[in-house]
Design a protein around this motif. Structure first.
Motif, PDB file in Angstrom:
ATOM      1  N   SER A 125      -6.777   5.873   6.757  1.00 45.45           N
ATOM      2  CA  SER A 125      -6.678   6.049   5.309  1.00 45.45           C
ATOM      3  C   SER A 125      -8.026   6.376   4.680  1.00 45.45           C
ATOM      4  O   SER A 125      -9.089   6.212   5.290  1.00 45.45           O
ATOM      5  CB  SER A 125      -6.123   4.771   4.673  1.00 45.45           C
ATOM      6  OG  SER A 125      -7.120   3.760   4.632  1.00 45.45           O
ATOM      7  N   GLU A 157       4.362   4.770   3.952  1.00 37.62           N
ATOM      8  CA  GLU A 157       3.278   4.860   2.975  1.00 37.62           C
ATOM      9  C   GLU A 157       3.102   6.277   2.428  1.00 37.62           C
ATOM     10  O   GLU A 157       2.084   6.586   1.810  1.00 37.62           O
ATOM     11  CB  GLU A 157       1.970   4.353   3.586  1.00 37.62           C
ATOM     12  CG  GLU A 157       2.008   2.863   3.905  1.00 37.62           C
ATOM     13  CD  GLU A 157       0.637   2.287   4.183  1.00 37.62           C
ATOM     14  OE1 GLU A 157      -0.335   2.752   3.582  1.00 37.62           O
ATOM     15  OE2 GLU A 157       0.548   1.371   5.012  1.00 37.62           O
ATOM     16  N   GLY A 158       4.090   7.119   2.669  1.00 31.46           N
ATOM     17  CA  GLY A 158       4.127   8.406   1.980  1.00 31.46           C
ATOM     18  C   GLY A 158       3.803   9.632   2.784  1.00 31.46           C
ATOM     19  O   GLY A 158       3.896  10.756   2.273  1.00 31.46           O
ATOM     20  N   ARG A 184      -0.236   5.289   0.022  1.00 29.12           N
ATOM     21  CA  ARG A 184      -1.609   5.499   0.488  1.00 29.12           C
ATOM     22  C   ARG A 184      -1.757   6.825   1.216  1.00 29.12           C
ATOM     23  O   ARG A 184      -2.841   7.411   1.233  1.00 29.12           O
ATOM     24  CB  ARG A 184      -2.012   4.324   1.391  1.00 29.12           C
ATOM     25  CG  ARG A 184      -3.442   4.339   1.846  1.00 29.12           C
ATOM     26  CD  ARG A 184      -3.901   2.991   2.381  1.00 29.12           C
ATOM     27  NE  ARG A 184      -3.059   2.448   3.425  1.00 29.12           N
ATOM     28  CZ  ARG A 184      -3.400   1.408   4.197  1.00 29.12           C
ATOM     29  NH1 ARG A 184      -4.568   0.811   4.010  1.00 29.12           N
ATOM     30  NH2 ARG A 184      -2.584   0.948   5.111  1.00 29.12           N
ATOM     31  N   ARG A 205       5.044   3.248   9.848  1.00 26.52           N
ATOM     32  CA  ARG A 205       4.217   2.741   8.750  1.00 26.52           C
ATOM     33  C   ARG A 205       3.640   3.883   7.917  1.00 26.52           C
ATOM     34  O   ARG A 205       3.661   3.830   6.675  1.00 26.52           O
ATOM     35  CB  ARG A 205       3.087   1.870   9.296  1.00 26.52           C
ATOM     36  CG  ARG A 205       2.120   1.438   8.204  1.00 26.52           C
ATOM     37  CD  ARG A 205       1.481   0.136   8.462  1.00 26.52           C
ATOM     38  NE  ARG A 205       0.730  -0.308   7.285  1.00 26.52           N
ATOM     39  CZ  ARG A 205       0.266  -1.527   7.109  1.00 26.52           C
ATOM     40  NH1 ARG A 205       0.488  -2.448   8.036  1.00 26.52           N
ATOM     41  NH2 ARG A 205      -0.413  -1.864   6.033  1.00 26.52           N
ATOM     42  N   LEU A 206       3.102   4.905   8.564  1.00 28.44           N
ATOM     43  CA  LEU A 206       2.545   6.025   7.805  1.00 28.44           C
ATOM     44  C   LEU A 206       3.624   6.717   6.986  1.00 28.44           C
ATOM     45  O   LEU A 206       3.380   7.130   5.837  1.00 28.44           O
ATOM     46  CB  LEU A 206       1.869   7.018   8.746  1.00 28.44           C
ATOM     47  CG  LEU A 206       0.686   6.506   9.567  1.00 28.44           C
ATOM     48  CD1 LEU A 206       0.031   7.648  10.334  1.00 28.44           C
ATOM     49  CD2 LEU A 206      -0.343   5.786   8.701  1.00 28.44           C
ATOM     50  N   ALA A 228      -3.621   2.167  10.541  1.00 24.79           N
ATOM     51  CA  ALA A 228      -3.365   2.767   9.224  1.00 24.79           C
ATOM     52  C   ALA A 228      -4.587   2.663   8.330  1.00 24.79           C
ATOM     53  O   ALA A 228      -4.906   3.598   7.580  1.00 24.79           O
ATOM     54  CB  ALA A 228      -2.154   2.098   8.569  1.00 24.79           C
ATOM     55  N   MET A 267       0.822  -1.209   0.000  1.00 23.93           N
ATOM     56  CA  MET A 267       0.000   0.000   0.000  1.00 23.93           C
ATOM     57  C   MET A 267       0.857   1.262   0.000  1.00 23.93           C
ATOM     58  O   MET A 267       0.473   2.302   0.475  1.00 23.93           O
ATOM     59  CB  MET A 267      -0.917   0.012   1.219  1.00 23.93           C
ATOM     60  CG  MET A 267      -1.839  -1.200   1.299  1.00 23.93           C
ATOM     61  SD  MET A 267      -2.879  -1.374  -0.154  1.00 23.93           S
ATOM     62  CE  MET A 267      -3.875   0.109  -0.072  1.00 23.93           C
ATOM     63  N   THR A 268       2.094   1.181  -0.512  1.00 22.30           N
ATOM     64  CA  THR A 268       2.967   2.339  -0.560  1.00 22.30           C
ATOM     65  C   THR A 268       2.271   3.486  -1.288  1.00 22.30           C
ATOM     66  O   THR A 268       1.705   3.303  -2.359  1.00 22.30           O
ATOM     67  CB  THR A 268       4.284   1.985  -1.274  1.00 22.30           C
ATOM     68  OG1 THR A 268       4.916   0.922  -0.563  1.00 22.30           O
ATOM     69  CG2 THR A 268       5.211   3.177  -1.322  1.00 22.30           C
TER      70      THR A 268
END
Length: 259
Positions: A240, A30-31, A4, A26-27, A236, A1-2
């Motif tokens: 999202s 994911e960008g 997101r 993690r966030l 996450a 989910m990179t």
């Protein structure tokens, strides 16, 4: 989910260790542009390790048990990044474990200050910014220990976090702001570098803590503790856009224990 959270700014509190740190990592992966907040100086070491493609995470030390600390942290995030899209409120955790009749008043107050007020203040500090920009998401980290032994003050505090989540969701929805929560069960984590409290000091305190462990595992249908990655995955998701039609909900992440 990179990707997101590409283009989003996320503030994660309690980010120096444990679930909060794993969520922040993690966030970021994911960008997201991530602001890590904690009262421990360790948060700067953690944030300093998050670098990717010219992006760097930013650490803020603040005592979120007081409104001024929460206000300063959210203001710094807005001034640095121009806004806030996601707030994950991760400060909290049991300090002592014992039957309620053995808690002195000062420990009861300390438990509530630790596990209720940081969420209460952080929601209050973040909400005006989210409303002003027309939307955003708050994810509170509660606990299934609202039904658990030897942690009545902590359970009361986390019950308050659930109430904040459901009540604030009603108020915030007209402004495009979602408010949700996860309720983690027992979670395996490395030893804390900054302890919450003194830990078990004698055989009786260790026995009381073991009762907590036994009840936690026994209440889980999967009969095990969860992992930090399993907790972060649920948080996450709720943070999202995939969860855009979810608000006012508290999601147990506890192997089937609903708390």
């Amino acid at each position: 989910m990179t990707g997101r959270f590409g283009g989003k700014v996320a503030v994660v509190t309690g980010a120096a260790q444990g679930i909060g740190r794993t969520v922040a990592e993690r966030l970021f992966a994911e960008g997201a542009e991530v602001v890590l907040v904690d009262r421990a100086e360790l948060v700067h070491e953690v944030s300093g390790g998050l670098i990717s493609g010219g992006r760097k995470a930013h650490g803020v030390t603040a005592d979120l048990e007081h409104h001024a600390g929460a206000e300063e942290a959210m203001t710094e995030a807005v001034e640095r990044h121009g806004g806030i899209d996601v707030v994950v409120n991760g400060v909290g955790g049991t300090i002592w474990a014992k039957p309620y009749q053995h808690y002195p008043p000062e420990q009861i107050e300390a438990e509530v200050r630790r596990s209720l007020f940081p969420t209460l203040w952080s929601c209050r500090a973040a909400l005006p910014h989210l409303i002003a920009q027309g939307g955003g998401t708050i994810v509170n980290i509660s606990s299934v220990a609202t039904r658990g032994i030897n942690r009545v003050p902590y359970a009361a505090a986390k019950g308050g976090v659930n109430a904040i989540t459901t009540a604030l969701a009603l108020e915030a929805a007209p402004h495009g702001v979602r408010v949700v929560a996860t309720a983690p069960g027992g979670t395996d984590a490395p030893p804390r570098r900054v302890p919450r409290g003194p830990g078990a000091q004698d055989d009786q305190e260790r026995a009381w803590y073991q009762q907590v462990v036994d009840q936690t595992v026994g209440s889980s249908l999967l009969k095990r503790y969860g992992t930090l990655a399993e907790q972060a995955a649920a948080i996450a998701f709720l943070a999202s856009d995939e969860a855009s039609y979810i608000t006012g909900s508290v999601l147990p992440v506890a192997g089937g224990d609903v708390g």
